[in-house]
Design a protein around this motif. Structure first.
Motif, PDB file in Angstrom:
ATOM      1  N   GLU A 124       0.845  -1.198   0.000  1.00  0.00           N
ATOM      2  CA  GLU A 124       0.000   0.000   0.000  1.00  0.00           C
ATOM      3  C   GLU A 124       0.882   1.250   0.000  1.00  0.00           C
ATOM      4  OE1 GLU A 124      -3.418   2.049   2.903  1.00  0.00           O
ATOM      5  OE2 GLU A 124      -2.622   0.078   3.404  1.00  0.00           O
ATOM      6  N   LYS A 125       0.367   2.309  -0.603  1.00  0.00           N
ATOM      7  CA  LYS A 125       0.990   3.636  -0.556  1.00  0.00           C
ATOM      8  C   LYS A 125      -0.120   4.635  -0.258  1.00  0.00           C
ATOM      9  CE  LYS A 125       3.623   4.806  -4.041  1.00  0.00           C
ATOM     10  NZ  LYS A 125       4.192   4.977  -5.393  1.00  0.00           N
ATOM     11  N   LYS A 126       0.202   5.613   0.584  1.00  0.00           N
ATOM     12  CA  LYS A 126      -0.808   6.636   0.851  1.00  0.00           C
ATOM     13  C   LYS A 126      -0.132   7.946   1.223  1.00  0.00           C
ATOM     14  CE  LYS A 126      -1.600   5.165   5.628  1.00  0.00           C
ATOM     15  NZ  LYS A 126      -2.562   4.599   6.572  1.00  0.00           N
ATOM     16  N   ASP A 127      -0.892   9.016   1.098  1.00  0.00           N
ATOM     17  CA  ASP A 127      -0.390  10.334   1.467  1.00  0.00           C
ATOM     18  C   ASP A 127      -0.172  10.409   2.969  1.00  0.00           C
ATOM     19  OD1 ASP A 127      -0.628  11.204  -1.162  1.00  0.00           O
ATOM     20  OD2 ASP A 127      -2.624  12.044  -0.848  1.00  0.00           O
ATOM     21  N   HIS A 128       0.840  11.128   3.374  1.00  0.00           N
ATOM     22  CA  HIS A 128       1.000  11.424   4.796  1.00  0.00           C
ATOM     23  C   HIS A 128      -0.060  12.477   5.130  1.00  0.00           C
ATOM     24  CE1 HIS A 128       2.577  12.961   8.561  1.00  0.00           C
ATOM     25  NE2 HIS A 128       3.296  11.849   8.641  1.00  0.00           N
ATOM     26  N   PRO A 129      -0.753  12.350   6.255  1.00  0.00           N
ATOM     27  CA  PRO A 129      -1.852  13.274   6.554  1.00  0.00           C
ATOM     28  C   PRO A 129      -1.411  14.732   6.774  1.00  0.00           C
ATOM     29  CG  PRO A 129      -1.462  11.784   8.396  1.00  0.00           C
ATOM     30  CD  PRO A 129      -0.605  11.313   7.265  1.00  0.00           C
ATOM     31  N   ARG A 130      -0.158  14.966   7.135  1.00  0.00           N
ATOM     32  CA  ARG A 130       0.284  16.340   7.416  1.00  0.00           C
ATOM     33  C   ARG A 130       1.491  16.803   6.600  1.00  0.00           C
ATOM     34  NH1 ARG A 130      -0.805  13.736  11.828  1.00  0.00           N
ATOM     35  NH2 ARG A 130       1.344  13.395  12.427  1.00  0.00           N
ATOM     36  N   ARG A 131       2.304  15.907   6.167  1.00  0.00           N
ATOM     37  CA  ARG A 131       3.531  16.267   5.438  1.00  0.00           C
ATOM     38  C   ARG A 131       3.298  16.171   3.937  1.00  0.00           C
ATOM     39  NH1 ARG A 131       8.673  13.522   8.469  1.00  0.00           N
ATOM     40  NH2 ARG A 131       8.147  14.153  10.580  1.00  0.00           N
ATOM     41  N   LEU A 132       3.282  17.279   3.271  1.00  0.00           N
ATOM     42  CA  LEU A 132       3.109  17.296   1.819  1.00  0.00           C
ATOM     43  C   LEU A 132       4.341  16.767   1.102  1.00  0.00           C
ATOM     44  CD1 LEU A 132       1.356  20.777   1.378  1.00  0.00           C
ATOM     45  CD2 LEU A 132       0.302  18.514   1.565  1.00  0.00           C
ATOM     46  N   ARG A 152       8.930  12.465  -1.038  1.00  0.00           N
ATOM     47  CA  ARG A 152       8.424  12.553  -2.410  1.00  0.00           C
ATOM     48  C   ARG A 152       9.444  13.284  -3.285  1.00  0.00           C
ATOM     49  NH1 ARG A 152       2.990  11.956  -3.351  1.00  0.00           N
ATOM     50  NH2 ARG A 152       1.741  11.474  -1.525  1.00  0.00           N
ATOM     51  N   ARG A 153       9.448  12.952  -4.554  1.00  0.00           N
ATOM     52  CA  ARG A 153      10.305  13.650  -5.507  1.00  0.00           C
ATOM     53  C   ARG A 153       9.863  15.112  -5.599  1.00  0.00           C
ATOM     54  NH1 ARG A 153      10.410   9.884  -8.947  1.00  0.00           N
ATOM     55  NH2 ARG A 153      12.515   9.148  -8.610  1.00  0.00           N
ATOM     56  N   GLU A 154       8.573  15.315  -5.663  1.00  0.00           N
ATOM     57  CA  GLU A 154       7.970  16.658  -5.677  1.00  0.00           C
ATOM     58  C   GLU A 154       6.875  16.681  -4.620  1.00  0.00           C
ATOM     59  OE1 GLU A 154       8.804  19.315  -7.538  1.00  0.00           O
ATOM     60  OE2 GLU A 154      10.421  18.165  -8.514  1.00  0.00           O
ATOM     61  N   PRO A 155       6.825  17.720  -3.769  1.00  0.00           N
ATOM     62  CA  PRO A 155       5.746  17.773  -2.769  1.00  0.00           C
ATOM     63  C   PRO A 155       4.384  17.752  -3.456  1.00  0.00           C
ATOM     64  CG  PRO A 155       7.410  19.450  -2.339  1.00  0.00           C
ATOM     65  CD  PRO A 155       7.739  18.849  -3.679  1.00  0.00           C
ATOM     66  N   ARG A 156       3.421  17.085  -2.825  1.00  0.00           N
ATOM     67  CA  ARG A 156       2.074  17.074  -3.388  1.00  0.00           C
ATOM     68  C   ARG A 156       1.392  18.396  -3.048  1.00  0.00           C
ATOM     69  NH1 ARG A 156      -1.850  15.889   0.614  1.00  0.00           N
ATOM     70  NH2 ARG A 156      -0.877  15.044   2.487  1.00  0.00           N
ATOM     71  N   THR A 157       0.407  18.714  -3.813  1.00  0.00           N
ATOM     72  CA  THR A 157      -0.373  19.919  -3.533  1.00  0.00           C
ATOM     73  C   THR A 157      -1.565  19.539  -2.683  1.00  0.00           C
ATOM     74  OG1 THR A 157      -1.608  19.616  -5.584  1.00  0.00           O
ATOM     75  CG2 THR A 157       0.332  21.042  -5.672  1.00  0.00           C
ATOM     76  N   GLU A 158      -1.973  20.398  -1.827  1.00  0.00           N
ATOM     77  CA  GLU A 158      -3.121  20.094  -0.959  1.00  0.00           C
ATOM     78  C   GLU A 158      -4.373  19.975  -1.810  1.00  0.00           C
ATOM     79  OE1 GLU A 158      -3.609  21.414   2.974  1.00  0.00           O
ATOM     80  OE2 GLU A 158      -1.885  22.735   2.811  1.00  0.00           O
ATOM     81  N   SER A 159      -5.213  19.016  -1.438  1.00  0.00           N
ATOM     82  CA  SER A 159      -6.446  18.818  -2.218  1.00  0.00           C
ATOM     83  C   SER A 159      -7.649  19.285  -1.469  1.00  0.00           C
ATOM     84  CB  SER A 159      -6.599  17.339  -2.582  1.00  0.00           C
ATOM     85  OG  SER A 159      -6.262  16.497  -1.522  1.00  0.00           O
TER      86      SER A 159
END
Length: 152
Positions: free
Chosen positions: A107-115, A145-152
């Motif tokens: 499984e892979k998932k977003d960290h809830p606080r760290r972008l 992450r290679r590039e930080p994710r943007t908040e959704s």
């Protein structure tokens, strides 16, 4: 060996299996001394002969520690252990049993606080020489992450 893998590089289903390692009486005695767990299930051969398994069993925490150590073959400066979930001791391990570990990205998932990071789950399965599962758990990695994710 050093391998730089970002969150995006991990693929669900990727699996690796270790070589075997035989658990010895010395392993059990050393672990008892390190942890203070001298319960008769691990240390008293004569008492164990009167119990269901008829022999001493390795500490579950010993099998966990040795098994996880067996998977530590590379250093990834982009990742660190984030903890373990759902650990279960399925079957006992005895003196002279040989364990092998299979680790599968599940499984892979977003960290809830760290972008800048994600969480990768690795399903750990430890088996004995009869291919019986003796321990399972989920190993969680905090991975850059290679590039930080943007908040959704």
């Amino acid at each position: 060996m050093i391998v730089e893998e970002y969150y995006e590089d991990y693929e669900i289903g990727f699996s690796r299996t270790t070589f075997g390692r035989t658990i010895t009486e010395s392993d059990i005695v050393t672990h008892a001394g390190q942890t203070g767990d001298f319960f008769p299930h691990h240390m008293d051969k004569e008492w164990c002969a009167t119990q269901d398994f008829k022999q001493r069993i390795a500490h579950g925490t010993l099998i966990f520690s040795v098994g996880i150590g067996m998977t530590a073959t590379t250093i990834n400066p982009r990742a660190m252990s984030y903890g373990y979930d759902k650990m279960r001791f399925i079957k006992p391990v005895f003196i002279n049993d040989t364990i092998t570990v299979t680790a599968t990205i599940s499984e892979k998932k977003d960290h809830p606080r760290r972008l800048t990071h994600g969480i990768v789950h690795e399903a750990i399965k430890i088996t004995n020489q009869r291919d019986e599962t003796v321990l399972v758990c989920d190993h969680l990695y905090l991975v850059e992450r290679r590039e930080p994710r943007t908040e959704s």
